[in-house]
Every structure is written in structure tokens, then in C-alpha cells.
Design a protein around this motif. Structure first.
Motif, mmCIF file in Angstrom:
data_model
loop_
_atom_site.group_PDB
_atom_site.id
_atom_site.type_symbol
_atom_site.label_atom_id
_atom_site.label_comp_id
_atom_site.label_asym_id
_atom_site.label_seq_id
_atom_site.Cartn_x
_atom_site.Cartn_y
_atom_site.Cartn_z
ATOM 1 N N THR A 297 -3.157 -1.301 -4.592
ATOM 2 C CA THR A 297 -4.387 -1.471 -4.037
ATOM 3 C C THR A 297 -4.896 -2.888 -4.141
ATOM 4 N N TYR A 298 -5.652 -3.435 -3.179
ATOM 5 C CA TYR A 298 -6.144 -4.784 -3.052
ATOM 6 C C TYR A 298 -7.134 -4.819 -4.205
ATOM 7 N N TYR B 207 -2.639 -7.764 -5.159
ATOM 8 C CA TYR B 207 -2.553 -6.100 -4.949
ATOM 9 C C TYR B 207 -2.008 -5.683 -6.154
ATOM 10 N N GLU C 5 0.690 -1.188 -0.058
ATOM 11 C CA GLU C 5 -0.049 -0.067 -0.015
ATOM 12 C C GLU C 5 0.960 1.431 -0.038
#
Length: 175
Positions: free
Chosen positions: A150-151, A166, A145
């Protein structure tokens, strides 16, 4: 003698370079440490850990990329591994990282992973990368992150079981 055609990359504090035979013991020690290698896929015996070291060398020859040895400039010691990983069964290439005992908490993984991602975009022409992280690996999630990833989704990794993917920002977003 280097074992791959990996380029030599540098940051202020680190050298990212090809594995050499002398690195095997440090990598094998990491892979056999049940606690430290949790979330990466360790081994309970030296022969299997040695095979992973050789697998990384072969990965470089197959793909033209793989895990670099992270060398600490100050000490000259192997501090971890970071690179692009995409063996059979992976959903797509990922930026991966680990640091060895005594090198955690110094920003080494972050510094190495940023340099690897830059190399993948600028020199290899990648337009996207992921990081695949085992649920509960909060340190790697925070690092991904921090890099802007981002997931995206959870999937079944053939080696690790449940993994979270991710997505890193593409090169255009980093320009």
C-alpha cells in the motif's frame, strides 16, 4: 562462475540466481534502453550501465542481498532482475523488479518478486519491505498493489527524484 554468494531460488517457471559475467550484456541492454529503463534509472552510455552491473555485484557483497538474475526455465535466457535493493541514500530495503524485452506481460515480475519477498522474510529475517516507484509507473504500482503493498508516502530519492514508497505486508500478515 557466479559473481556473488546469492542463493539459487526457484518458482514453477523461473530460476533466480547470482549474476554471471555472461548476464552483463542483457542487463546493460536493458539499462541503456531509454524507454524500457524509464522508472528504474537507465544510462545513455555503456560504461555507466556496466558500472551499475558491477554495483549490483558489490551490493551483494556489502549487504548479503541484491538483484538476482531472473532466468526463464523454458528458454534458459535472462528474463529480468528482481531482488532486495538498499544502496546508500535509500530509505530502507526495497523489493525491486524489471523484466527484459520479450518477457513482459507474462507474470514474470510478479512471480519473481513474490519469491524474493518470501526469501527476504524467511531466510534473511526481514520484518518489513517497501517498493519505491516513480510516479506514473502504473505497471509497477499495479504489481506492488497485487502483492498487497500500500502507498505510504512520497519522498525524494537521491537517484530518481520523486519516488512513491509502497509498504509490503509483513511476514505475519502473509502467514
Amino acid at each position: 562462475m557466479t559473481l556473488t554468494l546469492a542463493p539459487r531460488l526457484e518458482t514453477n517457471r523461473l530460476i533466480l540466481r547470482s549474476p554471471v559475467k555472461a548476464d552483463a550484456d542483457a542487463v546493460i541492454a536493458f539499462l541503456m534502453d531509454e524507454v524500457r529503463s524509464d522508472g528504474f534509472g537507465g544510462f545513455d552510455n555503456r560504461p555507466d550501465a556496466w558500472r551499475w552491473f558491477a554495483l549490483n555485484v558489490g551490493h551483494w557483497h556489502w549487504h548479503g542481498y541484491g538483484y538476482f538474475i531472473i532466468e526463464d526455465k523454458a528458454s534458459g535466457k535472462p528474463a529480468g532482475i528482481a531482488g532486495i535493493w538498499n544502496p546508500e541514500g535509500w530509505p530502507e530495503p526495497e523489493v525491486g523488479w524489471v523484466v527484459f524485452d520479450g518477457f513482459e506481460g507474462k507474470g514474470i515480475a510478479y512471480e519473481a518478486a513474490l519469491r524474493v519477498r518470501q526469501w527476504a522474510y524467511e531466510d534473511l529475517g526481514f520484518t518489513t519491505l517497501t517498493s519505491n516507484i516513480v510516479p506514473g509507473n502504473t505497471r509497477s504500482i499495479r504489481l506492488a498493489e497485487r502483492m498487497g503493498a500500500t502507498y505510504e508516502r512520497t519522498y525524494d530519492n537521491p537517484n530518481m527524484g520523486e519516488d512513491m514508497l509502497y509498504r509490503h505486508p509483513g511476514p505475519e500478515a502473509l502467514a
